[in-house]
Design a protein around this motif. Structure first.
Motif: not given
Length: 315
Positions: A296-302
């Protein structure tokens, strides 16, 4: 999810197999005899060597993805809170029978979807009426249905979008009588019960969470009547302030589910283009049953990786 990796794998498997096979049948012996006579060390030509090396690898991957489990990435929030944007899931490819890779034609029947299953399928297109009143399926995508011309309820040149893979939850089985009014579902005359858990809690920096927070979404546990008297308990998000949704039955979706079709809905009830908008899901379009979140990947800034979701079984 409109990248058909299975078709690419099938094409590579055929290509490598043909190159390797034809070489062994037609060219290998003469080439080896010529090199042996010259006292040279035998080596396959580069294209043949690549085909020989890659064919078994690609073939095994094709078999695993086609008949065992296939990975998918969730691109939209229509299944929140069950599945979130950036979740990588595994789909059981033999739950509903074995199908030919790329063509999706079933050749071995092993079962059918049950109410409450989360299924991946090839988007069948939108159901609409042409100028003669005949029902037909036309193209569209997750951004909305196709644009209709003035006085026309179905563009004549539109084609179904068969390559996109979508994911929804099975609500209605063939023969069921279904009624849907906003978030209330009635199946065969009985209302589906649900319990409110509280307001949605998320990260406002993420677009998907921000929308739910902006519209004051609440989280509920829905109790779908499943198979053999069992109940499928799962989470849904409701935000009635966002928009009104299509009711069932409507002009294009009958209350009684036709044979060979399923009614499917997203768990984010006001943010899902599902059977309420484009009709029933034909059985032939099924790809498999989602069963596990493996990353599960949330993103670089989140938040980067959401570790607590990894390994979660999908219900």
């Amino acid at each position: 999810m409109d990248f058909d990796f299975s078709a690419i794998l099938l094409g590579l498997t055929v290509l490598f197999g043909v190159v390797w096979g034809l070489d062994r049948l037609l060219l290998y012996r003469r080439r080896k005899a010529r090199l042996d006579a010259a006292g040279a060390e035998y080596r396959d030509p580069v294209p043949v060597d690549w085909a020989r090396s890659l064919f078994p690898v690609v073939f095994v991957v094709l078999l695993l993805r086609s008949f065992v489990a296939e990975p998918f990435r969730i691109p939209s929030g229509s299944m929140m809170p069950t599945l979130d944007v950036g979740d990588f899931i595994l789909v059981n490819k033999f739950a509903y029978g074995l199908r030919l890779p790329a063509f999706n034609t079933k050749f071995l029947d092993l079962g059918e979807p049950k109410r409450g299953d989360v299924v991946v399928f090839r988007f069948p297109g939108y159901l609409c009426r042409d100028a003669s009143g005949k029902l037909t399926r036309v193209g569209g995508d997750e951004n909305g249905p196709p644009r209709l011309g003035p006085g026309d309820r179905c563009p004549a040149d539109a084609l179904p979008v068969q390559s996109q893979n979508w994911i929804k939850r099975v609500i209605g089985l063939p023969g069921d009588t279904i009624e849907v009014r906003d978030s209330q579902i009635v199946i065969n005359g009985k209302a589906v019960p649900s319990d409110e858990l509280g307001p949605y809690v998320g990260n406002p920096q993420r677009a998907e969470d921000a929308e739910l927070l902006y519209y004051g979404a609440s989280i509920w546990t829905e109790h779908l009547p499943g198979a053999d008297g069992k109940t499928v308990n799962h989470l849904v998000a409701r935000m009635p302030a966002r928009m009104s949704t299509n009711a069932i039955p409507n002009e294009l979706v009958p209350s009684k589910v036709p044979q060979g079709c399923y009614l499917v809905m997203g768990d984010d009830r006001e943010n899902s283009l599902d059977s309420r908008w484009w009709g029933c899901l034909p059985e032939k379009n099924l790809a498999g049953k989602a069963f596990l979140i493996w990353f599960s990947w949330r993103g670089l800034h989140t938040g980067f990786v959401d570790w607590k979701r990894i390994g979660t079984l999908i219900h």
